[in-house]
Design an enzyme around this catalytic site. Structure first.
Site, PDB file in Angstrom:
ATOM      1  N   PHE A 207      -2.563   3.092  -2.803  1.00  0.00           N
ATOM      2  CA  PHE A 207      -1.581   2.567  -1.859  1.00  0.00           C
ATOM      3  C   PHE A 207      -2.237   1.565  -0.913  1.00  0.00           C
ATOM      4  O   PHE A 207      -3.341   1.803  -0.411  1.00  0.00           O
ATOM      5  CB  PHE A 207      -1.014   3.688  -0.973  1.00  0.00           C
ATOM      6  CG  PHE A 207      -0.313   4.801  -1.689  1.00  0.00           C
ATOM      7  CD1 PHE A 207       1.062   4.767  -1.884  1.00  0.00           C
ATOM      8  CD2 PHE A 207      -1.020   5.917  -2.136  1.00  0.00           C
ATOM      9  CE1 PHE A 207       1.719   5.808  -2.510  1.00  0.00           C
ATOM     10  CE2 PHE A 207      -0.366   6.962  -2.774  1.00  0.00           C
ATOM     11  CZ  PHE A 207       1.001   6.910  -2.957  1.00  0.00           C
ATOM     12  N   ASP A 208      -1.543   0.473  -0.654  1.00  0.00           N
ATOM     13  CA  ASP A 208      -1.844  -0.336   0.516  1.00  0.00           C
ATOM     14  C   ASP A 208      -1.366   0.458   1.733  1.00  0.00           C
ATOM     15  O   ASP A 208      -0.570   1.398   1.608  1.00  0.00           O
ATOM     16  CB  ASP A 208      -1.123  -1.680   0.397  1.00  0.00           C
ATOM     17  CG  ASP A 208      -1.339  -2.571   1.615  1.00  0.00           C
ATOM     18  OD1 ASP A 208      -2.430  -2.510   2.220  1.00  0.00           O
ATOM     19  OD2 ASP A 208      -0.410  -3.322   1.967  1.00  0.00           O
ATOM     20  N   GLY A 209      -1.811   0.055   2.920  1.00  0.00           N
ATOM     21  CA  GLY A 209      -1.430   0.789   4.120  1.00  0.00           C
ATOM     22  C   GLY A 209      -0.199   0.227   4.800  1.00  0.00           C
ATOM     23  O   GLY A 209       0.914   0.758   4.691  1.00  0.00           O
ATOM     24  N   PHE A 324       0.374   0.197  -5.214  1.00  0.00           N
ATOM     25  CA  PHE A 324       1.517  -0.284  -4.437  1.00  0.00           C
ATOM     26  C   PHE A 324       1.039  -1.207  -3.313  1.00  0.00           C
ATOM     27  O   PHE A 324       0.141  -0.846  -2.544  1.00  0.00           O
ATOM     28  CB  PHE A 324       2.271   0.896  -3.812  1.00  0.00           C
ATOM     29  CG  PHE A 324       2.882   1.840  -4.808  1.00  0.00           C
ATOM     30  CD1 PHE A 324       4.108   1.568  -5.396  1.00  0.00           C
ATOM     31  CD2 PHE A 324       2.230   3.017  -5.159  1.00  0.00           C
ATOM     32  CE1 PHE A 324       4.679   2.442  -6.308  1.00  0.00           C
ATOM     33  CE2 PHE A 324       2.791   3.904  -6.064  1.00  0.00           C
ATOM     34  CZ  PHE A 324       4.017   3.616  -6.640  1.00  0.00           C
ATOM     35  N   ASP A 326       2.683  -4.504  -0.468  1.00  0.00           N
ATOM     36  CA  ASP A 326       3.875  -5.226  -0.012  1.00  0.00           C
ATOM     37  C   ASP A 326       3.730  -6.732  -0.166  1.00  0.00           C
ATOM     38  O   ASP A 326       4.702  -7.465   0.068  1.00  0.00           O
ATOM     39  CB  ASP A 326       4.153  -4.892   1.463  1.00  0.00           C
ATOM     40  CG  ASP A 326       3.086  -5.465   2.389  1.00  0.00           C
ATOM     41  OD1 ASP A 326       3.444  -6.191   3.335  1.00  0.00           O
ATOM     42  OD2 ASP A 326       1.893  -5.184   2.164  1.00  0.00           O
TER      43      ASP A 326
END
EC number: 3.1.3.5
Length: 365
Positions: A207-209, A324, A326
């Protein structure tokens, strides 16, 4: 008694019953292997971690999508019916789904009566006439997908909450944006530029943060005031947890399943591993990210703070089943290194694109 046969030859001697037992077991095993394999019972949706996957995420349907776009729905349906005995090739979500099933197998061995497992739903706006080919493909690859939602051209988004969906993966960016707007964790999944071997025994999720696990609060400050103000803001608010982002609930679900292995003394052998892969700098802004996760009662197995360095090379080493982010810049970089990447259309980074969205042809998911 046959002529010339003695009574002793006709009656079983001592140990005959013992000798017959192995032959019976051999016969039983033989016929058990011939019988259809019993599949596990589907869990009730409210008890499971539900992953909804579109048909174009699970399988490669490039030719079918071309026919749909260029020739229309009737020709598309006709083509699918003519080829319904030909299984689709695996798509970008396929390794992820196989990894989910590997985790389920371990969970059912440890907790045979529990319904707290992954439940995979095929969520598609395809017409029901295409269903046979999808079922044939799922059976061909021995996937355990019992729940189908085929909406016949209508958007499937309205059904996601009814299925208690924890994550929705689709190849259709517009459908994903609809799901995000409804408060459902969702991402547009992309095929990697090259094939990379991933683990078949351990599910790996990266995951990105910001704007993925966390809100886009920090990204808004960077965009409006620059990096220096961002570092000042993070230092001043280090002990104030960030608000949650769209995929926080999915990480929470993964953590709950991880604890089921930990409670059996299997922390080091856990078949689920999670990663935080963020462009944040550890020294200047990493503490707030870690303290936010701690305040939620969550953690990731590994945290990689890259201070703006490219994420692709690190992801190539991790080899996650899905990553993932954004920002499409990072998604593209991950793709180039062979990572299945998924775009989360949430937060301030999406504002310019959403203000003037490009027109897309409708898709058959």
């Amino acid at each position: 008694m046959e002529p010339g046969e003695s009574r002793e030859a006709r009656e079983p001697g001592p140990g005959a019953e013992t000798a017959a037992a192995p032959r019976w077991e051999e016969a039983k095993t033989f016929y058990d292997n011939l019988a259809p394999k019993k599949k596990p019972k589907s869990p009730r949706p409210q008890n499971a971690v539900t992953i909804a996957v579109s048909s174009r995420a699970l399988f490669r349907m490039d030719e079918e999508q071309r026919i749909y776009t260029e020739q229309g729905v009737e020709e598309y349906v006709r083509y699918q019916l003519e080829h319904e005995n030909e299984p689709f090739s695996p798509g970008p979500a396929f390794p992820f789904v196989k990894a989910l099933e590997a985790v389920n197998k371990r969970l059912r061995e440890l907790y045979p009566d529990s319904e707290d497992v992954f439940d995979i739903v095929l969520m598609t706006n395809n017409h029901a006439q295409v269903g046979v080919r999808l079922i044939n493909s799922i059976n061909h690859y021995d996937l355990f997908i019992e729940r189908f939602c085929m909406t016949g051209g209508n958007s499937p988004i309205c059904y996601l909450k009814a299925y208690h969906t924890n994550l929705y993966l689709s190849a259709d960016a517009e459908k994903v944006r609809e799901a995000i707007d409804e408060g459902i964790a969702a991402a547009t999944i992309f095929s990697p530029s090259r094939d990379v071997v991933v683990s078949q025994s351990q599910l790996r999720v990266a995951f990105d943060g910001d704007a993925v696990l966390f809100s886009d609060e920090s990204e808004r400050i960077v965009k409006a005031h620059g990096l220096d103000r961002f570092f000042e803001h993070e230092k001043a608010h280090e002990n104030k947890p960030l608000a949650q982002g769209p995929l926080k609930g999915f990480l929470e679900a993964l953590g709950r399943l991880q604890k089921k292995f930990y409670s059996k003394g299997l922390r080091l052998e856990c078949p689920i591993r999670t990663y935080l892969v963020t462009a944040r700098s550890a020294a200047s802004s990493g503490a707030r990210a870690l303290k936010t996760l701690r305040s939620w009662g969550l953690e990731t197995d590994e945290a990689l703070f890259l201070a703006g360095a490219p994420k692709g090379p690190l992801l190539e080493k991790i080899r996650p089943h899905i990553f993932f982010d954004d920002q499409m810049f990072h998604v593209a970089g991950a793709q180039e290194m062979g990572t299945v990447a998924a775009h989360v259309p949430y937060g301030v980074a999406q504002t310019p694109r959403r203000a003037a969205p490009a027109k897309q042809a409708p898709s058959a998911q």
